[in-house]
Structures are given as C-alpha cells and as structure tokens.
Design an enzyme around this catalytic site. Structure first.
Site: not given
Length: 586
Positions: A102, A106, A110-113, A251, A522, A565
C-alpha cells in the site's frame, strides 16, 4: 501479408514495452522510506520526482486508520506474504514474511511501536566503515522528522513518561501515546515486578539507552485517534505538488545506459502496470530503490546487480559484480506465550521491558562472553558456506566481533518483552532477541518473477541464539510468576506449565522454541550499507557499489540489527539519506 504481420508484431512489442514519462528522480516503492525520500526531494520545485508503487492508497481505509491493532486483522489485500524456504533448525517449518502492499508500505499495517534502539548500535555503523553514520547524526534526523505529542496527565499516571529533549516537535511524523492506554491495574503491578527483578522504570525509550521498563510510544495521532503512517505523514502534505507523481505499478528492473565504463549508469526503471503492460520510465538524475528488505535485492538481481553465480543460474547477465546483494538478512527471533487473566485489563497495554546480557544471563555472562567469542570464527565460516562464499568468512567474522562487543562489552539491550492484551480475558506475552548471529538471505527465485522471493530464514542456526532466546524466555516466565504481577495472572494457557514448567530443562526449552520460534518481521541488512569487502551493497551515501546513480533507501541498507522496532530506524535512515542525495546537487 508478411509485411503486415511484421508491422503488427512491432506494434505489439512497442505496446508491451511502452515508454512512460521521464523525471529527475524515480523511486521504486512508495513505502515507509520511499515516501520520505519523495517528500524531501520534491521540496525543491524544479526537481521532478516519480514514485512507482504497486499497492493502493489506503489512507481512508478504516482498518488502516484504526489504532486498535490486532495481528488477527491482517488484511491480505494490503499485505505481501512471502513464505520462507524450510530449514532443519525449525523442524522444517515454513515462516511467513509480511510487508505492506500500500502507499505507506509496512507503516500502514504494522503495530505502530516506535523504538529507536541503543546508541552504541548506531555508533557501530561508523566503525563498520560508514563515515558519518552514528548515533548523533541519525538522532538529529529522528528529531527532524518527528512531531511528538506529549502525554496527558492521565496517561502519565499509567506510565507514559517522556524526555522532551530526545524528541522533535515540528516534523511531519506524529508520535505519541494512545488515549486508550491501559488502566493502572497492569502498569503498577508490572512496574513493581520488573523493578524487583532489577529492571526498573526509565523515562524514555528513545534517548539511546532503552534498558528498563517503560511505556512505548506509537506512530499515531492521539487527538484524532488514527494511525500515522508514512503516507499520512509524508505524502499527504506533498501530494498537491506538481513536481511529484505517484504511478501505479510494480518495478521489475533497472534500465541501463548502453556502453561500458567503470560504473553502471541507470536510465530509469521498467515496471508492470495494473493491466500487465511493461512500461519504461526515465530518470534524468538517479533511481532510488525503496521496495523493502525483501524486494530491493530482487530488483537489483533482476537488473544484473548481484552475485554472478546466482545471476548465471537465473540466466541474467552480470552488470555489476556485487555478491552481498540479498545476503546478511537479519531479523529478531520472537516467541509468544498466552496467559489467562484473573482480572480483565481495559484499554491498551503498551509497555516494553528491555534487558541487557547481564540482566538475562546474570553470573554466567562473563564465561558466556568468553566461550562465544571463541566460536565467532566457526560461526562465520558456517554462515559463509551457506552462501557459497558470497561473503568471506573473515568479513563475517569482523562483523560478528563488533556485534559480540556490543552485546558483552557495550551492554546494549539484547531483547524486548512486550505484552498485549487480547481483549478476551487473555494476555499475549511476546519476547524476542534483538541481535542473533543467525543470518539468512533473500534472492530472486526466477528471472521474471519479482513477486516470489526465495527467503532462507536460517533462524536459530547457532547454539548461542538458542541459548539467548531460552534465557529471555525464562526471564519472561519468571516475571509472570512474580508478585505483584501474579495478582493478574490466572494461568499460562499456552504452552501451559505442564508442557513448559517454570523449572523446564534446556532440552524442554529447545524443543519448545524450535517448534514455536518465529521471525519478528523486523528484517534488515539484505542490501547492507557497508564497504564492498565486508559484503556491502551500498556505500555511506546509500549509492550501490559499482553504479553512478543507483541508490537504495529502506530497511535493507541497515547493516546490523538494532534493539528497536525497525520502523523507527527506517524513518531516521530515510531522512538522513534524503539529505545525502540532496547534497549531491551542489
């Protein structure tokens, strides 16, 4: 008739490889880093920038906007899901590697941490040969890109502490704490328990010394209650610029200028449009690959940049001999346990506990440091052999020595323990090790299939990585069996104390971990920023070795794992890389 067929064939060939527009800079990938680069380069109105992104614009997607993150809500339509090659270390299990498909990459899924890692880890980048890349330099770019929202008094009461001096307040990226942070029932008991185990509370995770127990900030807008991803932070303010264009497509490879020379010169990219047409887009100045730690190596290999042995098997002529492409893939090793709660926890838990080797191994630390140091050479030889000598044993050993020094002499944090309330009366306790010596690889699986990387995980391939994960697992178990945190815990439901008791043997732990350890998503290092002789792919100006105008900017260039992270380091690296690119304009 033959003439007509020939003309028809030529027309079809032209349509299949139609030439698109030409820009000063063309970026492959509109993910976390790609949109940072696009924003910063297009700040100058006379510079034209194009971003080629396969995923959709999901900024208005309620599932993306929500800060109530649950792993169960992974949306396959906006997630790449790549299987790994099976390996004996994990009982021939396949792992799944995910990345955002998108605008925003990521950072949209993701978990935003937001955790940066240890100061000494960044300083090691410079020691490895990356001039100017150290904690102080990257730290300044962290602050440049950040708009930190200080916690409210209510949030501070449940552990949302901070040090204003380590944060920026006017950058594009919102960062703070959710208003639905957990009530005090968990925080108070967890804080007291970890303090009794020698890991007391700290003020801020992101000042370079994250050891201890603390609430972790997240990339979100607490006032609006929505996720803050790269698209919202970096693309939204720039999308009205007439010199910035986003192109929908995937690409496949770099296009090259004809002729020979010491350095390969890119003329643009070849990409596949949503309709399946192959289109070429030109770049007057440079191309930037920002397609993730999984795809960036594939684009290089498809373009003839990589290990000649691999390229030959794929039927791709070698343009630049660069054996490090796709090697040195590093990830955190993660395991989760589930506990039933005797009292339900409301809100969100967002607390991290970050221990050092001394915290994890205690009195065994010194002897373990000595015994593992003696094994570095054999580990390096084994890892080099897995890549058929793509990176020499001596190069890997040098890198291992620096990593070993960080763990045992620089006292960096080597693990993270991160609980999440499941919302149904349960608690998911995740723990992972941050600097394993088990490195994998990612390569092109076939000449024309950019969609399916061949990923070798190689998790737990050294005995120390298994020992380290075992020790961190024991620390996690101990915490949830220690008062006052025990007031909240009814039972361990998975794996259960019958399968893995509190006094489990090394053999029991090994069996459990080999059956349950996962990749933490990660991933870094597959296009490492290092000198070529150390297995590097890009130099300290993020330019691909052996090329005049090809750069890579994403998690793949981070040369060694961090305790943070990965998203936070990617933002800092991208901001600094953008300045390095702009410096070449002068």
């Amino acid at each position: 008739m033959n003439t007509y067929k020939s003309l028809q064939f030529l027309l079809l060939a032209y349509l299949a490889t139609a030439r698109g527009d030409t820009f000063d800079y063309v970026i492959a990938g509109g993910g976390t880093a790609g949109l940072v680069i696009a924003n910063r380069l297009s700040e100058r109105s006379d510079i034209t920038v194009a971003v080629i992104e396969a995923g959709d614009d999901v900024r208005q997607d309620p599932g993306v906007q929500s800060i109530d993150f649950l792993f169960a809500n992974f949306n396959a339509s906006i997630n790449y899901q790549y299987p790994s090659v099976t390996g004996p270390e994990l009982g021939s299990r396949n792992l799944t590697y995910r990345a955002g498909k998108a605008l925003g990459g990521t950072s949209a899924i993701n978990g935003m941490v937001y955790i940066r890692g240890d100061k000494a880890q960044y300083d090691a980048w410079e020691k490895l040969g990356n001039k100017g890349w150290n904690w102080n330099s990257v730290f300044s770019y962290y602050k440049l890109g950040e708009r930190f929202i200080a916690p409210s008094s209510a949030q501070i009461e449940v552990g949302a502490t901070y040090d204003a001096s380590v944060h920026g307040d006017s950058g594009p990226l919102d960062n703070g704490f959710p208003f639905i942070i957990s009530n005090g029932s968990f925080y108070d008991k967890a804080r007291a328990t970890w303090e009794s185990l020698g890991l007391g509370p700290i003020t801020d995770l992101n000042g370079g010394d994250p050891r201890g127990f603390v609430a972790a900030p997240q990339t979100l807008d607490p006032e609006a209650g929505v996720r803050e991803d790269s698209a919202r932070a970096y693309y939204t303010p720039a999308e009205a610029r007439t010199n910035l264009k986003v192109i929908k497509g995937t690409v496949k490879r770099i296009t090259w200028a004809s002729g020979s020379g010491k350095q390969a010169v890119a003329t643009g990219f070849e990409y596949v449009s949503p309709s399946g047409a192959i289109i070429k887009v030109g770049a007057r100045k440079e191309v930037v690959i920002s397609a993730s730690a999984y795809r960036s190596p594939l684009i290089l290999e498809a373009s003839g940049v990589g290990n000649p042995k691999i390229l030959k098997k794929l039927g791709i002529p070698t343009k630049v001999n660069l054996p490090g492409v796709g090697e040195s893939m590093q990830d955190h090793n993660i395991v989760a346990m589930t506990y039933n709660l005797s009292n339900n926890i409301t809100g969100r838990i967002g607390y991290a506990t970050m221990p050092t080797a001394q915290d994890v191994f205690g009195s065994k630390t010194s002897s373990l440091a000595a015994s593992t140091f003696k094994k570095l050479r054999s580990w390096a030889k084994a890892l080099s052999a897995t890549s058929d000598g793509a990176i020499s044993p001596s190069a890997i050993e040098r890198r291992f020595r620096i990593q070993h020094d960080l763990i045992f002499n620089k006292n960096i944090t080597i693990a993270e323990l991160f609980p999440t309330n499941t919302g149904d009366g349960g608690l998911l306790e995740q723990f992972w090790t941050s600097m394993p010596f088990s490195w994998g690889s990612v390569h092109l699986s076939s000449r024309d299939n950019i969609e399916v990387p061949s990923i070798t995980a190689n998790l737990l391939s050294t005995d120390f990585d298994l020992d380290m994960l075992t020790a961190v697992g024991r620390l996690s178990q101990k915490a949830y069996a220690t008062a006052p945190l025990t007031d909240l815990i009814a039972d361990n439901s998975s794996p259960g104390y019958t399968k893995l008791p509190l006094d489990a043997s090394d053999e029991q732990w090994a069996t459990f971990l080999k059956a349950n350890a996962l990749n933490a998503l990660h991933v870094v290092g597959s296009c490492a920023m290092l000198p070529k002789e150390l297995g590097g792919v890009v130099d300290s100006d993020v330019k691909v070795h052996g090329t005049r105008n090809v750069r890579v900017v994403d998690a793949s260039i981070i040369p060694m794992q961090l305790s943070g992270h990965t998203m936070a380091p990617v933002y800092g690296v991208a901001e600094m890389a953008a300045d390095r690119i702009k410096a070449s304009w002068k």
